[in-house]
Design a protein around this motif. Structure first.
Motif, PDB file in Angstrom:
ATOM      1  N   ILE A   1      34.024  30.951  40.173  1.00 24.82           N
ATOM      2  CA  ILE A   1      35.371  31.199  40.565  1.00 24.82           C
ATOM      3  C   ILE A   1      35.626  32.645  40.642  1.00 24.82           C
ATOM      4  CG2 ILE A   1      37.628  31.089  40.374  1.00 24.82           C
ATOM      5  CD1 ILE A   1      37.571  28.172  39.528  1.00 24.82           C
ATOM      6  N   ALA A   2      35.173  33.211  39.538  1.00 29.02           N
ATOM      7  CA  ALA A   2      35.136  34.630  39.324  1.00 29.02           C
ATOM      8  C   ALA A   2      34.438  35.418  40.332  1.00 29.02           C
ATOM      9  CB  ALA A   2      34.832  35.098  37.654  1.00 29.02           C
TER      10      ALA A   2
ATOM     11  N   SER B   1      33.384  34.439  43.238  1.00 34.74           N
ATOM     12  CA  SER B   1      33.901  34.190  44.458  1.00 34.74           C
ATOM     13  C   SER B   1      34.909  35.378  44.666  1.00 34.74           C
ATOM     14  CB  SER B   1      34.462  32.942  44.801  1.00 34.74           C
ATOM     15  OG  SER B   1      35.625  32.698  44.140  1.00 34.74           O
ATOM     16  N   LEU B   2      35.699  35.912  43.483  1.00 32.55           N
ATOM     17  CA  LEU B   2      36.764  36.850  43.669  1.00 32.55           C
ATOM     18  C   LEU B   2      36.233  38.313  43.704  1.00 32.55           C
ATOM     19  CD1 LEU B   2      39.219  35.326  41.153  1.00 32.55           C
ATOM     20  CD2 LEU B   2      39.642  35.172  43.395  1.00 32.55           C
TER      21      LEU B   2
ATOM     22  N   THR C   1      44.937  32.566  33.883  1.00 29.71           N
ATOM     23  CA  THR C   1      44.270  32.561  35.184  1.00 29.71           C
ATOM     24  C   THR C   1      45.410  31.847  35.931  1.00 29.71           C
ATOM     25  OG1 THR C   1      43.554  30.171  34.546  1.00 29.71           O
ATOM     26  CG2 THR C   1      42.054  31.933  34.573  1.00 29.71           C
TER      27      THR C   1
ATOM     28  N   HIS D   1      33.563  43.942  35.677  1.00 33.26           N
ATOM     29  CA  HIS D   1      33.617  42.739  36.321  1.00 33.26           C
ATOM     30  C   HIS D   1      32.231  42.358  37.118  1.00 33.26           C
ATOM     31  CE1 HIS D   1      38.131  42.778  37.239  1.00 33.26           C
ATOM     32  NE2 HIS D   1      37.990  42.617  36.028  1.00 33.26           N
TER      33      HIS D   1
ATOM     34  N   HIS E   1      39.047  34.457  34.506  1.00 38.28           N
ATOM     35  CA  HIS E   1      37.992  33.343  34.787  1.00 38.28           C
ATOM     36  C   HIS E   1      36.678  33.524  34.149  1.00 38.28           C
ATOM     37  CE1 HIS E   1      40.539  31.709  38.007  1.00 38.28           C
ATOM     38  NE2 HIS E   1      40.657  32.770  38.348  1.00 38.28           N
TER      39      HIS E   1
ATOM     40  N   ASP F   1      44.009  35.487  40.514  1.00 40.83           N
ATOM     41  CA  ASP F   1      42.851  36.429  41.142  1.00 40.83           C
ATOM     42  C   ASP F   1      42.497  37.443  40.255  1.00 40.83           C
ATOM     43  OD1 ASP F   1      45.249  38.055  40.967  1.00 40.83           O
ATOM     44  OD2 ASP F   1      44.887  39.146  43.005  1.00 40.83           O
ATOM     45  N   ASP F   2      42.351  37.097  38.738  1.00 37.78           N
ATOM     46  CA  ASP F   2      42.369  37.955  37.760  1.00 37.78           C
ATOM     47  C   ASP F   2      40.735  37.660  37.408  1.00 37.78           C
ATOM     48  OD1 ASP F   2      41.703  39.549  35.509  1.00 37.78           O
ATOM     49  OD2 ASP F   2      43.163  38.610  34.203  1.00 37.78           O
ATOM     50  N   ILE F   3      39.746  38.295  37.885  1.00 33.73           N
ATOM     51  CA  ILE F   3      38.324  38.124  37.665  1.00 33.73           C
ATOM     52  C   ILE F   3      38.080  37.787  36.171  1.00 33.73           C
ATOM     53  CG2 ILE F   3      36.080  38.966  37.994  1.00 33.73           C
ATOM     54  CD1 ILE F   3      37.118  40.333  40.324  1.00 33.73           C
TER      55      ILE F   3
END
Length: 916
Positions: free
Chosen positions: A505-506, A508-509, A473, A527, A483, A478-480
């Motif tokens: 967090i994931a 939200s991305l 991370t 994802h 997270h 920004d790697d879903i």
């Protein structure tokens, strides 16, 4: 063209074995997991036609999440491996080693077309030892490269025989070439590029044309000075046939992928989603990078995605010099190859065609692919590279001053490459060693940090895994997926608050929904599991079930064909006591995948919840048709048959339990239920054997211990039942039915009224309102001849169960006995310690769920006294009829408990399926 000698064959094969022997000790790593371990198409239970409907990874080609890599013949070889050795990695690696040796031998034959005997052998040896091939040979999924190369080279060799001695066209080799090209393409897509190689061979080698000659001929024809030469006409005819067959194969391939390109994200290939000029500059820079890997394979990496190679975003970037140098060298070699008709030019142009044409599909220049660089795609291009090296070596050996030096140099090159290959193979031993070796080369790839974390996670080393996931991370904020990995690991460490924060967090991305724009084109399907994982986490809190359901529905709204969302939602709806909605969710999932045995199993569980046993059994059977070894379907369908009471279903139920215990020999429940079936069929010896097996497998197995004791008591072996009951009560001292049965045996067979009284009194200490225990205590008082105490006891029992007729009747018997004794002037209550008469009767215990309901006890030889007869009558009338075929309320509750346990098992299975 000189034929290969047996010495050359032995040498080449020996070198291959020397370089790749240690690959036999490697496991399934990286992409092997998806292509081999998780691919249902390898299983014999899967229809063979599925190989031609699904992609390389077992995903239907019609699904949008499919990778669109169509390689059915390669998967067929995996399936053959599975037939002989199932998932033993050694056999898969052994076949790869053999295939690489075959490729090397065919390549040696191809080299003989353009090189002399020594140079062609050098080229074949260099190809055999080149370290760039470890991914294709040691990685099992690299078999696609090996198989495709075999048929690609065979197609080319066939085409070289299409020219007759009188320059006529021989059509049989051409027809064979087309067939072999089709087969090569079914092994891997790049197989079709051999058509281009054949075209280059036809023009510049077979016909001996040069570019100036072709240009001059075209100009003469256009000016009307000359007609079309016969040789050129023949060439055009053959090229037309080749191009037409290519077009046909392309059309079929486009139809197979449903005219859709696979969905890749910027994490797979950052340049593919970049703007101009970064996209074009980066893709062109990758060409010299690949060339450098062939020249200097010192730093090899299994994964070049994400941030491995930073984007070339400006013309001022110094890396553009590498692009200029690459195209300059390539241009000079092409110029030499097409301008002159000497043998050297023909060798160079054919080497270049082997380098360039097979690499085009992976170059990103015409369409994006799911990687930045992949070493295995250099397997065929390296053939052209080896020909160029051998050709240059031949030139230097002709110089007297450089001959010795060139031999020494080649020997050193072959030796160092061989050593590098052997060492590189050890990197592929496990996922941990593979990804750790990759991190030594590149620390800017978040995927590598994630994969090391996955390897540690598979070893249940969650603390260390978390460190690597957190580093991922940081490398790629920004790697879903990173997270999501952090969230899952926190959950495994029982840190639910931190897990939820990571999932949020994931979430939200994730790309936001844009009206009119297809969501699936902007996100990797896996994802979407962030919604599933987050919902699975929060639904552990009963007050947040609706919130979890909202997350499932959100995932479905984003992707209506998201099968896993329907599956997980169905399980949640069952937990929320909404079986109708759960059934609808599973039916929707079945519309997307009717070949999923787990879905049919889940639907059967819903039917059980809805009290639809016949529908449940039907769906269990459907699951078993798709997967004959589905353990949960085997167990629960057999249990359902057993509980139905239908004797006709018992043989099938027994067969399924036998299959179940064969698959899971450590599960005592399978043996226990086999014992229950045997009891139902009056097969007492068999029942005893299964019950003992269950108790051996699971110390203190409550149900097995009680039912074994019950079996003994019903077959005249009451004294054998006592030690079993004692063991039961050691583990479960509050087991009421066990206490009742023990008290019965002590009183009627051991004549131990004190011990029996202790059992019944212990029951009443736990439950003062237990009618059975209270009544049996009254019987003890009766046997002790304390009639007044027995009367008071029965009055109290009647107050607990005023509608029980047998208590009224027994109270009347006691009062009648008291009245008779009083009328005769006899003492009503015997003194303490007075001898108690023997009682021959036997009580049937209260629990009758899985007993031999038709067992009968033979009458004793001696005639009992009147008081003994009355005592026996009291005990027997207080019990349910042993011959009844209907199930009691207690039995139904037991069945419901088992169904609840099945639902709990389902919940655990669904958590695994969701990838959480």
């Amino acid at each position: 063209m000189a034929e290969m000698t047996w010495k050359e064959i032995v040498l080449v094969v020996g070198v291959v074995v020397a370089c790749y022997w240690n690959s036999l000790f490697c496991g399934f790593v990286f992409d092997d997991v998806s292509a081999i371990l998780d691919n249902k198409d390898l299983r014999p239970s899967t229809p063979l036609m599925n190989l031609f409907r699904n992609d390389f990874w077992g995903t239907p080609m019609t699904e949008e999440r499919s990778h669109k890599s169509y390689r059915p013949l390669t998967v067929l070889t995996f399936r053959i491996n599975y037939v002989f050795s199932e998932l033993s990695a050694k056999s898969y690696h052994l076949l790869n080693l053999v295939l690489h040796a075959v490729v090397c031998l065919i390549f040696l034959q191809v080299c003989r077309l353009f090189l002399d005997q020594k140079s062609s052998l050098v080229a074949a040896l260099l190809f055999a030892v080149h370290p760039i091939h470890t991914e294709a040979v040691t990685g099992v999924v690299g078999r696609a490269e090996l198989l495709s190369s075999i048929f690609l080279l065979a197609a080319f060799l066939s085409y070289t025989k299409s020219k007759g001695l009188d320059n006529s066209i021989v059509w049989t080799p051409i027809a064979l070439t087309v067939i072999l090209v089709a087969v090569a393409t079914l092994c891997k897509e790049q197989g079709i590029t051999v058509i281009g190689i054949c075209c280059v061979y036809e023009v510049f080698v077979a016909q001996g044309f040069t570019l100036p000659h072709l240009w001059d001929t075209v100009l003469r024809i256009l000016r009307g000075k000359d007609g079309l030469p016969y040789s050129l006409l023949q060439t055009l005819l053959k090229l037309i046939v080749l191009m037409f067959s290519t077009l046909l194969l392309v059309i079929v391939r486009v139809q197979v992928i449903q005219s859709q390109l696979p969905v890749f994200t910027r994490f797979d290939n950052p340049a593919a989603v970049s703007q101009t000029p970064a996209r074009q500059l980066t893709f062109n820079y990758l060409l010299p990078v690949n060339a450098w890997l062939l020249l200097n394979p010192s730093e090899l990496c299994c994964d070049w995605t994400m941030g491995t190679i930073p984007l070339v975003e400006s013309l001022l970037d110094m890396r553009n010099l590498a692009i200029v140098a690459f195209y300059s060298v390539l241009g000079l070699m092409v110029h030499h190859g097409v301008r002159y008709s000497v043998d050297s030019s023909k060798t160079v142009i054919m080497a270049l065609s082997l380098i360039v044409l097979p690499f085009i599909p992976a170059s990103n220049l015409f369409f994006p692919v799911g990687f930045v660089i992949a070493e295995r795609v250099l397997y065929v291009p390296s053939m052209g590279f080896c020909i160029l090296v051998a050709h240059g070596w031949r030139k230097t050996t002709k110089s007297r001053n450089l001959k010795k030096l060139s031999w020494i140099g080649m020997a050193i090159l072959l030796a160092t490459h061989a050593v590098k290959t052997v060492n590189r193979n050890w990197d592929w031993e496990s996922e941990y060693t593979l990804f750790m070796s990759a991190l030594k080369v590149n620390k800017n790839n978040a995927k590598l940090w994630n994969n090391v974390g996955h390897a540690l996670e598979n070893q249940n080393n969650y603390e260390r895994a978390l460190k690597y996931f957190l580093q991922a991370t940081r490398v790629q904020p920004d790697d879903i997926g990173a997270h999501m990995n952090v969230g899952r690991t926190y959950k495994n460490l029982n840190q639910t608050k931190e897990a939820e924060d990571a999932y949020m967090i994931a979430k939200s991305l994730m790309p936001q929904i844009i009206p009119g724009k297809k969501y699936a084109t902007r996100v990797a399907p896996n994802h979407l599991n962030v919604y599933i994982n987050l919902a699975n986490l929060i639904r552990a809190n009963e007050s947040r079930l609706e919130e979890a359901d909202q997350l499932y529905r959100q995932a479905i709204s984003m992707r209506p064909d998201f099968k896993q969302a329907y599956i997980s939602r169905g399980e949640l709806l069952l937990k929320m006591k909404k079986p109708l909605e759960a059934r609808d969710a599973y039916l929707r999932a079945l519309e997307l995948d009717r070949t999923n045995a787990d879905l049919w199993y889940n639907l059967a569980i819903v039917n059980i919840e809805m009290k639809e046993p016949s529908e449940a059994l039907k769906n269990f059977n459907q699951a078993l048709e798709l997967n004959t070894k589905h353990k949960l379907a085997l167990f629960n369908s057999a249990l359902l048959m057993q509980e139905s009471g239908d004797a006709r279903l018992r043989p099938e139920a027994k067969q399924r339990f036998l299959i179940y215990v064969e698959q899971d020999p450590d599960d005592a429940n399978g043996y226990f239920n086999l014992g229950m079936l045997a009891m139902d069929d009056n097969k007492n010896e068999e029942a005893e054997r299964w019950m003992k097996k269950a108790i051996k497998m699971q110390l203190g197995f409550r149900s097995a211990l009680f039912n074994l004791a019950l079996l003994y008591s019903q077959t005249g072996r009451e004294l054998d039942a006592l030690p079993v009951l004692n063991e039961l009560l050691v583990h479960y001292p509050e087991h009421v039915k066990g206490l009742i049965l023990k008290g019965d045996i002590l009183m009627n067979h051991k004549k131990d009224t004190e011990g029996a009284k202790e059992c019944f009194e212990r029951i009443l200490q736990m439950d003062p309102n237990n009618v059975q225990g209270k009544h049996n205590l009254c019987v003890v008082y009766f046997e002790e001849r304390d009639l007044l105490k027995a009367e008071r006891c029965l009055v109290e029992t009647l107050a607990l169960a005023p509608h029980e007729e047998y208590i009224h009747r027994h109270l009347s018997i006691v009062r009648g006995k008291i009245a008779a004794l009083s009328a005769g002037g006899q003492q009503v209550s015997l003194a303490d310690g007075a001898p108690s008469p023997a009682v021959e009767g036997k009580k049937a215990p209260l629990e009758k769920g899985k007993i031999n309901k038709n067992a009968q006890k033979t009458s004793p030889a001696k005639k009992p006294s009147e008081s003994e007869e009355q005592s026996k009558k009291l005990l027997e009338e207080s019990q349910p009829d042993k011959r009844t075929k209907t199930k009691s309320t207690k039995e139904m509750k037991e069945i419901e408990k088992k169904r609840a346990a099945a639902l709990k098992r389902l919940e655990e299975i669904e958590r695994i399926l969701s990838g959480d």
